[in-house]
Design an enzyme around this catalytic site. Structure first.
Site, PDB file in Angstrom:
ATOM      1  N   GLY A  49      14.468   3.261 -37.313  1.00 47.43           N
ATOM      2  CA  GLY A  49      15.580   2.327 -37.459  1.00 47.43           C
ATOM      3  C   GLY A  49      15.552   1.828 -38.888  1.00 47.43           C
ATOM      4  O   GLY A  49      15.290   2.585 -39.814  1.00 47.43           O
ATOM      5  N   GLU A  50      15.757   0.547 -39.070  1.00 49.14           N
ATOM      6  CA  GLU A  50      15.729  -0.052 -40.398  1.00 49.14           C
ATOM      7  C   GLU A  50      14.625  -1.097 -40.390  1.00 49.14           C
ATOM      8  O   GLU A  50      14.703  -2.081 -39.653  1.00 49.14           O
ATOM      9  CB  GLU A  50      17.095  -0.668 -40.707  1.00 49.14           C
ATOM     10  CG  GLU A  50      17.459  -0.627 -42.170  1.00 49.14           C
ATOM     11  CD  GLU A  50      16.663  -1.646 -42.957  1.00 49.14           C
ATOM     12  OE1 GLU A  50      16.121  -1.274 -44.014  1.00 49.14           O
ATOM     13  OE2 GLU A  50      16.564  -2.795 -42.514  1.00 49.14           O
ATOM     14  N   SER A  51      13.583  -0.881 -41.180  1.00 48.39           N
ATOM     15  CA  SER A  51      12.364  -1.690 -41.055  1.00 48.39           C
ATOM     16  C   SER A  51      12.596  -3.173 -41.326  1.00 48.39           C
ATOM     17  O   SER A  51      11.984  -4.026 -40.679  1.00 48.39           O
ATOM     18  CB  SER A  51      11.264  -1.145 -41.968  1.00 48.39           C
ATOM     19  OG  SER A  51      11.687  -1.118 -43.319  1.00 48.39           O
ATOM     20  N   CYS A  81       8.639   6.616 -38.389  1.00 51.43           N
ATOM     21  CA  CYS A  81       9.552   6.289 -39.481  1.00 51.43           C
ATOM     22  C   CYS A  81       9.479   4.794 -39.810  1.00 51.43           C
ATOM     23  O   CYS A  81       8.498   4.341 -40.388  1.00 51.43           O
ATOM     24  CB  CYS A  81      10.964   6.769 -39.162  1.00 51.43           C
ATOM     25  SG  CYS A  81      12.029   6.852 -40.628  1.00 51.43           S
ATOM     26  N   ARG A 110       8.735   3.013 -48.816  1.00 48.48           N
ATOM     27  CA  ARG A 110       9.917   2.966 -47.959  1.00 48.48           C
ATOM     28  C   ARG A 110      11.015   3.877 -48.522  1.00 48.48           C
ATOM     29  O   ARG A 110      11.245   3.908 -49.724  1.00 48.48           O
ATOM     30  CB  ARG A 110      10.388   1.510 -47.895  1.00 48.48           C
ATOM     31  CG  ARG A 110      11.523   1.220 -46.982  1.00 48.48           C
ATOM     32  CD  ARG A 110      11.701  -0.306 -46.865  1.00 48.48           C
ATOM     33  NE  ARG A 110      12.954  -0.638 -46.225  1.00 48.48           N
ATOM     34  CZ  ARG A 110      14.070  -0.927 -46.886  1.00 48.48           C
ATOM     35  NH1 ARG A 110      14.081  -0.911 -48.215  1.00 48.48           N
ATOM     36  NH2 ARG A 110      15.167  -1.221 -46.231  1.00 48.48           N
ATOM     37  N   ILE A 139      14.332  11.450 -41.638  1.00 48.34           N
ATOM     38  CA  ILE A 139      15.618  10.793 -41.886  1.00 48.34           C
ATOM     39  C   ILE A 139      15.368   9.582 -42.786  1.00 48.34           C
ATOM     40  O   ILE A 139      14.873   8.554 -42.338  1.00 48.34           O
ATOM     41  CB  ILE A 139      16.294  10.366 -40.570  1.00 48.34           C
ATOM     42  CG1 ILE A 139      16.479  11.577 -39.647  1.00 48.34           C
ATOM     43  CG2 ILE A 139      17.632   9.687 -40.851  1.00 48.34           C
ATOM     44  CD1 ILE A 139      16.971  11.231 -38.257  1.00 48.34           C
ATOM     45  N   ARG A 140      15.655   9.732 -44.074  1.00 45.03           N
ATOM     46  CA  ARG A 140      15.382   8.678 -45.069  1.00 45.03           C
ATOM     47  C   ARG A 140      14.003   8.074 -44.815  1.00 45.03           C
ATOM     48  O   ARG A 140      13.822   6.866 -44.718  1.00 45.03           O
ATOM     49  CB  ARG A 140      16.478   7.609 -45.038  1.00 45.03           C
ATOM     50  CG  ARG A 140      17.846   8.138 -45.397  1.00 45.03           C
ATOM     51  CD  ARG A 140      18.895   7.047 -45.508  1.00 45.03           C
ATOM     52  NE  ARG A 140      18.603   6.171 -46.638  1.00 45.03           N
ATOM     53  CZ  ARG A 140      18.596   4.842 -46.569  1.00 45.03           C
ATOM     54  NH1 ARG A 140      18.822   4.231 -45.425  1.00 45.03           N
ATOM     55  NH2 ARG A 140      18.340   4.122 -47.630  1.00 45.03           N
ATOM     56  N   HIS A 180      10.585  11.894 -36.974  1.00 46.73           N
ATOM     57  CA  HIS A 180      11.152  11.539 -35.668  1.00 46.73           C
ATOM     58  C   HIS A 180      10.891  12.660 -34.655  1.00 46.73           C
ATOM     59  O   HIS A 180      11.746  13.528 -34.461  1.00 46.73           O
ATOM     60  CB  HIS A 180      12.665  11.332 -35.786  1.00 46.73           C
ATOM     61  CG  HIS A 180      13.066  10.119 -36.548  1.00 46.73           C
ATOM     62  ND1 HIS A 180      13.383   8.929 -35.936  1.00 46.73           N
ATOM     63  CD2 HIS A 180      13.195   9.904 -37.879  1.00 46.73           C
ATOM     64  CE1 HIS A 180      13.699   8.037 -36.853  1.00 46.73           C
ATOM     65  NE2 HIS A 180      13.591   8.599 -38.042  1.00 46.73           N
ATOM     66  N   GLU A 182      10.961  12.405 -31.499  1.00 46.87           N
ATOM     67  CA  GLU A 182      11.795  12.180 -30.312  1.00 46.87           C
ATOM     68  C   GLU A 182      13.132  12.903 -30.400  1.00 46.87           C
ATOM     69  O   GLU A 182      13.828  13.045 -29.384  1.00 46.87           O
ATOM     70  CB  GLU A 182      12.017  10.675 -30.101  1.00 46.87           C
ATOM     71  CG  GLU A 182      13.010  10.004 -31.028  1.00 46.87           C
ATOM     72  CD  GLU A 182      12.477   9.685 -32.420  1.00 46.87           C
ATOM     73  OE1 GLU A 182      13.221   9.061 -33.198  1.00 46.87           O
ATOM     74  OE2 GLU A 182      11.322  10.069 -32.740  1.00 46.87           O
TER      75      GLU A 182
END
Length: 201
Positions: A49-51, A81, A110, A139-140, A180, A182
């Site tokens: 997600g976005e940390s 991630c 990051r 992913i980023r 990721h 999953e």
């Protein structure tokens, strides 16, 4: 064999995908949003997600102290991630108000892959996981720039411009990956974590 109860921190990210992957790996998987729900699990997954957002939501849902305590008590935790960033003792290129759980003695950068090569797929060979390399999605994603004593490097990028970068580590009962798992059909990493949780019960 008893199915370990593994929670997925359900504040942001691929909660449904992690839950399905854990169930396929033989775990009793359930979402965790509240301290009471955290009390019922043997292990925890912190999804991507976005940390910085996850950091704020952990405080909003009053989960920081309970998760810190469970980590200190030896509960296995897997961060993917943004979850890796949340488990790192030091974060480069993070926000000043961003706070994680600092469970793994490592420095992560990051969005390290994001600036250079954006999202991509790559094979990663992981110690402790037999068979062909995992074919995983970044992913980023962050990467690990430094590990402390007691941190085991489990996987690095095998090829391409990021070859050699550390993307999977373990310290005791804490596991973290840049990627990721999953989002693929390969359940070996979730099975590895389920075994780690099972051994800790």
């Amino acid at each position: 064999m008893t199915a370990p109860v593994i929670g997925v921190l359900a504040l942001q990210g691929d909660v449904r995908e992690h839950t399905a992957a854990l169930a396929a790996a033989g775990a009793d998987a359930r979402p965790v949003r509240r301290p009471k729900e955290l009390e019922t699990v043997d292990g925890l997954v912190i999804p991507g997600g976005e940390s910085t957002t996850i950091s704020r939501l952990v405080d909003l849902f009053e989960l920081r102290e309970p998760i810190d305590k469970r980590i200190a008590d030896g509960m296995p935790v897997y961060g993917s991630c943004a979850g890796m960033i949340m488990l790192a003792s030091e974060v480069l290129d993070g926000r000043s108000d961003q706070r994680g759980f600092a469970g793994i003695e490592m420095t992560v950068r990051r969005n390290a892959f994001g600036r250079q090569i954006a999202s991509f797929e790559a094979p990663v060979s992981m110690a402790g996981i037999d068979g062909d390399p995992l074919h995983v999605l970044f992913i980023r994603a962050p990467w690990v720039e430094r590990v402390g004593r007691g941190v085991e490097v489990l996987g690095t990028v095998a090829e391409g411009p990021a070859a050699g970068r550390i993307v999977a580590v373990r310290q005791g009962n804490l596991l973290a990956t840049s990627f990721h798992p999953e989002l693929t059909d390969d359940r070996r990493l979730h099975a590895y974590f389920a075994d780690l949780v099972r051994a800790a019960i």
